[in-house]
Scaffold this motif. Structure first.
Motif, PDB file in Angstrom:
ATOM      1  N   GLY A 118       0.788  -1.314  -0.010  1.00  0.00           N
ATOM      2  CA  GLY A 118      -0.055   0.091  -0.061  1.00  0.00           C
ATOM      3  C   GLY A 118       0.921   1.368   0.092  1.00  0.00           C
ATOM      4  N   LYS A 119       0.459   2.205  -0.894  1.00  0.00           N
ATOM      5  CA  LYS A 119       0.882   3.679  -0.609  1.00  0.00           C
ATOM      6  C   LYS A 119       0.156   4.290   0.282  1.00  0.00           C
ATOM      7  CE  LYS A 119       0.236   8.020  -2.099  1.00  0.00           C
ATOM      8  NZ  LYS A 119      -0.030   8.810  -0.907  1.00  0.00           N
ATOM      9  N   VAL A 120       0.784   4.515   1.343  1.00  0.00           N
ATOM     10  CA  VAL A 120       0.253   5.343   2.533  1.00  0.00           C
ATOM     11  C   VAL A 120      -0.164   6.538   2.314  1.00  0.00           C
ATOM     12  CG1 VAL A 120       0.709   6.025   5.022  1.00  0.00           C
ATOM     13  CG2 VAL A 120       2.025   4.011   4.063  1.00  0.00           C
ATOM     14  N   CYS A 121      -1.495   6.738   2.783  1.00  0.00           N
ATOM     15  CA  CYS A 121      -2.128   8.048   2.590  1.00  0.00           C
ATOM     16  C   CYS A 121      -2.396   8.622   3.955  1.00  0.00           C
ATOM     17  CB  CYS A 121      -3.639   7.798   2.187  1.00  0.00           C
ATOM     18  SG  CYS A 121      -3.448   6.982   0.499  1.00  0.00           S
ATOM     19  N   MET A 122      -2.026   9.984   3.845  1.00  0.00           N
ATOM     20  CA  MET A 122      -2.325  11.057   4.946  1.00  0.00           C
ATOM     21  C   MET A 122      -2.379  12.601   4.635  1.00  0.00           C
ATOM     22  SD  MET A 122       1.452   9.668   6.498  1.00  0.00           S
ATOM     23  CE  MET A 122       1.525  10.791   7.955  1.00  0.00           C
ATOM     24  N   ASP A 123      -3.442  13.237   5.018  1.00  0.00           N
ATOM     25  CA  ASP A 123      -3.588  14.569   4.749  1.00  0.00           C
ATOM     26  C   ASP A 123      -4.039  15.423   5.820  1.00  0.00           C
ATOM     27  OD1 ASP A 123      -6.274  13.619   5.462  1.00  0.00           O
ATOM     28  OD2 ASP A 123      -7.259  14.721   3.681  1.00  0.00           O
ATOM     29  N   ARG A 124      -3.797  14.986   7.212  1.00  0.00           N
ATOM     30  CA  ARG A 124      -3.974  16.090   8.298  1.00  0.00           C
ATOM     31  C   ARG A 124      -3.230  15.382   9.258  1.00  0.00           C
ATOM     32  NH1 ARG A 124      -9.999  14.738  10.726  1.00  0.00           N
ATOM     33  NH2 ARG A 124      -9.744  12.377  11.308  1.00  0.00           N
ATOM     34  N   HIS A 125      -2.910  16.443  10.422  1.00  0.00           N
ATOM     35  CA  HIS A 125      -2.375  16.196  11.477  1.00  0.00           C
ATOM     36  C   HIS A 125      -1.060  15.161  11.362  1.00  0.00           C
ATOM     37  CE1 HIS A 125      -5.831  17.822  13.531  1.00  0.00           C
ATOM     38  NE2 HIS A 125      -6.520  16.789  12.971  1.00  0.00           N
ATOM     39  N   SER A 126      -0.457  15.811  10.299  1.00  0.00           N
ATOM     40  CA  SER A 126       0.913  15.023  10.049  1.00  0.00           C
ATOM     41  C   SER A 126       2.006  16.063   9.816  1.00  0.00           C
ATOM     42  CB  SER A 126       0.971  14.142   8.782  1.00  0.00           C
ATOM     43  OG  SER A 126      -0.076  13.375   8.919  1.00  0.00           O
ATOM     44  N   PRO A 127       3.390  15.922   9.886  1.00  0.00           N
ATOM     45  CA  PRO A 127       4.452  16.863   9.762  1.00  0.00           C
ATOM     46  C   PRO A 127       4.144  17.561   8.281  1.00  0.00           C
ATOM     47  CG  PRO A 127       5.399  15.016  10.249  1.00  0.00           C
ATOM     48  CD  PRO A 127       3.998  14.430  10.160  1.00  0.00           C
ATOM     49  N   GLU A 128       4.463  18.865   8.121  1.00  0.00           N
ATOM     50  CA  GLU A 128       4.276  19.606   6.967  1.00  0.00           C
ATOM     51  C   GLU A 128       5.034  18.922   5.815  1.00  0.00           C
ATOM     52  OE1 GLU A 128       5.178  23.695   7.451  1.00  0.00           O
ATOM     53  OE2 GLU A 128       3.695  24.085   8.919  1.00  0.00           O
ATOM     54  N   ASN A 129       6.226  18.387   6.094  1.00  0.00           N
ATOM     55  CA  ASN A 129       7.165  17.715   5.207  1.00  0.00           C
ATOM     56  C   ASN A 129       6.723  16.386   4.843  1.00  0.00           C
ATOM     57  OD1 ASN A 129       8.141  16.543   7.340  1.00  0.00           O
ATOM     58  ND2 ASN A 129       9.999  17.340   7.029  1.00  0.00           N
ATOM     59  N   TYR A 130       5.814  15.931   5.482  1.00  0.00           N
ATOM     60  CA  TYR A 130       5.240  14.168   5.317  1.00  0.00           C
ATOM     61  C   TYR A 130       3.700  14.260   5.275  1.00  0.00           C
ATOM     62  CZ  TYR A 130       5.846   9.293   4.832  1.00  0.00           C
ATOM     63  OH  TYR A 130       5.943   8.106   4.543  1.00  0.00           O
ATOM     64  N   CYS A 131       3.190  14.889   4.341  1.00  0.00           N
ATOM     65  CA  CYS A 131       1.769  14.992   4.303  1.00  0.00           C
ATOM     66  C   CYS A 131       1.388  15.436   2.983  1.00  0.00           C
ATOM     67  CB  CYS A 131       1.017  15.979   5.158  1.00  0.00           C
ATOM     68  SG  CYS A 131      -0.594  15.929   5.570  1.00  0.00           S
ATOM     69  N   GLN A 132       0.149  14.992   2.383  1.00  0.00           N
ATOM     70  CA  GLN A 132      -0.120  15.350   1.015  1.00  0.00           C
ATOM     71  C   GLN A 132      -1.591  15.846   0.851  1.00  0.00           C
ATOM     72  OE1 GLN A 132       0.260  11.463  -1.203  1.00  0.00           O
ATOM     73  NE2 GLN A 132       2.300  12.236  -2.104  1.00  0.00           N
ATOM     74  N   PRO A 133      -1.827  16.808   0.047  1.00  0.00           N
ATOM     75  CA  PRO A 133      -3.314  17.116   0.023  1.00  0.00           C
ATOM     76  C   PRO A 133      -4.201  15.981  -0.662  1.00  0.00           C
ATOM     77  CG  PRO A 133      -1.739  18.546  -1.389  1.00  0.00           C
ATOM     78  CD  PRO A 133      -0.924  17.457  -0.885  1.00  0.00           C
ATOM     79  N   LEU A 134      -5.425  16.281  -0.155  1.00  0.00           N
ATOM     80  CA  LEU A 134      -6.487  15.052  -0.564  1.00  0.00           C
ATOM     81  C   LEU A 134      -6.599  14.714  -1.972  1.00  0.00           C
ATOM     82  CD1 LEU A 134      -9.140  13.566  -0.109  1.00  0.00           C
ATOM     83  CD2 LEU A 134     -10.448  15.804  -0.636  1.00  0.00           C
ATOM     84  N   GLU A 135      -6.241  15.525  -2.957  1.00  0.00           N
ATOM     85  CA  GLU A 135      -6.392  15.160  -4.323  1.00  0.00           C
ATOM     86  C   GLU A 135      -4.972  14.495  -4.775  1.00  0.00           C
ATOM     87  OE1 GLU A 135      -6.720  18.082  -3.003  1.00  0.00           O
ATOM     88  OE2 GLU A 135      -8.850  18.713  -3.449  1.00  0.00           O
ATOM     89  N   GLU A 136      -4.077  14.868  -4.053  1.00  0.00           N
ATOM     90  CA  GLU A 136      -2.434  13.912  -4.458  1.00  0.00           C
ATOM     91  C   GLU A 136      -2.509  12.570  -3.959  1.00  0.00           C
ATOM     92  OE1 GLU A 136       2.170  14.678  -4.396  1.00  0.00           O
ATOM     93  OE2 GLU A 136       0.829  16.100  -3.186  1.00  0.00           O
TER      94      GLU A 136
END
Length: 530
Positions: free
Chosen positions: A143-161
């Motif tokens: 699995g490609k891990v998904c995170m879009d909130r409450h994560s480090p700024e340099n380890y987080c992606q927008p919803l669409e990405e």
């Protein structure tokens, strides 16, 4: 187990026959031309390959470190180790290839023929993991891990990405074989929201839709893992009421369509009775990770309670929350932790003395502080009860332990080594919804198997066999004392991927991985750090 026998394998890697009586060589001749025959003689035996239902491939880089930290918080394990190490994989692809090759080879040597891997937030290194798995021949969910909130700024992606890259990953790693439509691929994609705190309501719904659109893909995430994680979910439910009134991560996942018959939930130590019932109703599975639970969960998963409720359970190493990638260690830890849960680990309860209150908190009749007064590891206090759920408590339930007056009232919790072995093989296959393909040695199943030669003289071993030891004794000694030195051959889908410590292929280099990625995606494998 198949003693003094042979397994006959078709050219497609499935089991044609199992020969266990009489003259095996004569029986093979009677079958006529066969693709492959795998023999074994006592005290050796052939056993199903081990199934790891939960492992983080990038975290293998720091396995065995950081286990003195709490899971969450500004100085916790995720912030200090996990996120920086996972982010490095996209910054340094050579490093990613080294780590991923090492974890795949290590787990195969240890007898893991099937594994459910978490990759990283970034697409390219997760694709590289797929290429490496296909090269060495391990069966896997990735699995490609998904995170879009409450994560480090340099380890987080927008919803669409998150959604776009997950879609691209599924296209890169299709769940079925292009050359045999309908047949499951050796390496399959798995929708992977990290956990509720890091995934918005919109992301959870979007990922559930992707899984459904592709015919019901596997889904993996974490659930009720630790006191701090459960508390965070409750806090999010109150502050961001996307699912008002639930307050528990299993219920939140269900409300977004993420609990299916192909969902694997890691840990689950703090599941409420209502959540256990919910998982059974959805036919979702729990990956029991006893080693990492000992470090981060502050609880023991009641495996027998889940099984009796109808929840499918498999075992996971949870590298690097678990320091040992071998599923033999998970089997042993499963047995040990269940014994603690069954008998209790509170010394003062064993004495059976009454407790009283003192200036420093509760004390026992011996004058010592009660274990409940000791917080340990600077954990935050458990949250108060919300949404009608009982408050979380540390330690074991009240009542006597061994010798305690209330011991007879405790529910049966102990898991024996045979049951733990089942959870690491057929039970794990059921948990991954792969029971029709792997997990046991039966005609028609894929030949994912180990040839075990316990205590073989050609290599040093962690166990010794003596004249008169039965096959059952050899198996029991291997499960309790054995390791990769006792595994002489490893097969996946009929392919002998390992023989006497040597793989059937050369080590894959970073250039070869990038070339494979370029050929399959048109990308040159070059990325800029986020």
């Amino acid at each position: 187990m198949v003693p003094e026998a042979a397994v006959v394998v078709y050219g497609d890697g499935t089991i044609q026959d199992i020969l266990v009586t009489g003259d095996v060589r004569a029986q093979v001749r009677e079958l006529g031309p066969v693709s492959k025959t795998v023999p074994v003689a006592a005290p050796g035996f052939i056993m199903p390959g081990l199934v790891d239902c939960h492992i983080h491939a990038p975290q293998y880089a720091f396995t065995g470190t950081g286990l003195d930290l709490p899971l969450m918080g500004p100085h916790g394990w995720l912030e200090t180790y996990t996120f920086p190490v996972e982010r490095r994989m996209v910054m340094d692809m050579a490093h990613a290839v080294r780590v991923y090759s090492a974890v795949v080879k290590r787990t195969l040597r240890s007898g893991t023929t099937t594994a459910a891997y978490f990759g990283t937030l970034h697409l390219l290194p997760t694709k590289a993991l797929v290429v490496i798995l296909q090269h060495y021949g391990q069966r896997a969910l990735v699995g490609k891990v998904c995170m879009d909130r409450h994560s480090p700024e340099n380890y987080c992606q927008p919803l669409e990405e998150n959604l776009r890259e997950t879609q691209e990953f599924v296209a890169f790693c299709p769940p079925t074989m292009p050359t045999a439509p309908g047949a499951a691929a050796l390496v399959q994609p798995c929708i992977t929201p990290r956990f509720v705190p890091a995934c918005s309501s919109e992301l959870q719904r979007g990922l559930a839709s992707l899984a459904e659109e592709h015919g019901g893909l596997h889904i993996q995430t974490h659930v009720a893992e630790s006191i701090d994680e459960v508390a965070f979910c409750r806090l999010l439910d109150e502050r961001e009421p996307t699912c008002p009134g639930y307050g528990r991560d299993a219920s939140i996942l269900d409300a977004h369509g993420l609990l299916t018959s192909k969902t694997i939930l890691a840990h689950g130590c703090h599941l409420s009775p209502a959540e256990i019932t919910l998982l059974a109703a959805r036919s979702s599975s729990v990956a029991h990770c006893p080693l990492s639970n000992a470090y981060f969960a502050d609880a023991v998963l009641p495996v027998r309670r889940l099984l009796e409720a109808g929840v499918r359970v498999g075992l996971g190493s949870d590298v690097a929350g678990g320091y040992e990638p071998s599923m033999l260690a998970a089997i042993r830890a499963c047995v040990i932790s269940s014994k603690f849960l069954q008998a209790g680990v509170d010394h003062y309860d064993h004495i059976g003395g009454p407790t009283t209150s003192g200036p420093g908190g509760p004390v026992t009749s011996t004058g010592g502080p009660s274990p409940g007064a000791l917080e340990g590891r600077n954990r935050s206090s458990p949250p108060a009860s919300t949404h009608g759920e009982p408050p979380l408590k540390r330690g074991r339930p009240s009542g006597g332990g061994v010798g305690g007056a209330a011991n007879n009232l405790r529910e049966p919790s102990e898991v024996g080594f045979k049951e733990a072995f089942f959870l690491a093989t057929a039970g794990g296959a059921r948990a991954l919804a792969m029971e029709d393909t792997v997990g046991s040695l039966e005609v028609g199943q894929a030949f994912d198997a180990l040839v075990v030669q316990p205590g073989r003289s050609s290599q040093r071993s962690g166990l010794d066999l003596f004249p008169g030891d039965s096959l059952e004794t050899a198996v029991e000694k291997f499960l309790h004392c054995g390791d990769d030195r006792d595994i002489s051959q490893v097969y996946v889908q009929g392919r002998q991927v390992l023989c006497d410590g040597a793989f059937d292929c050369d080590d894959i280099q970073v250039d070869a991985v990038l070339q494979a990625l370029s050929a399959r995606t048109g990308s040159e494998g070059k990325v800029e750090p986020n």
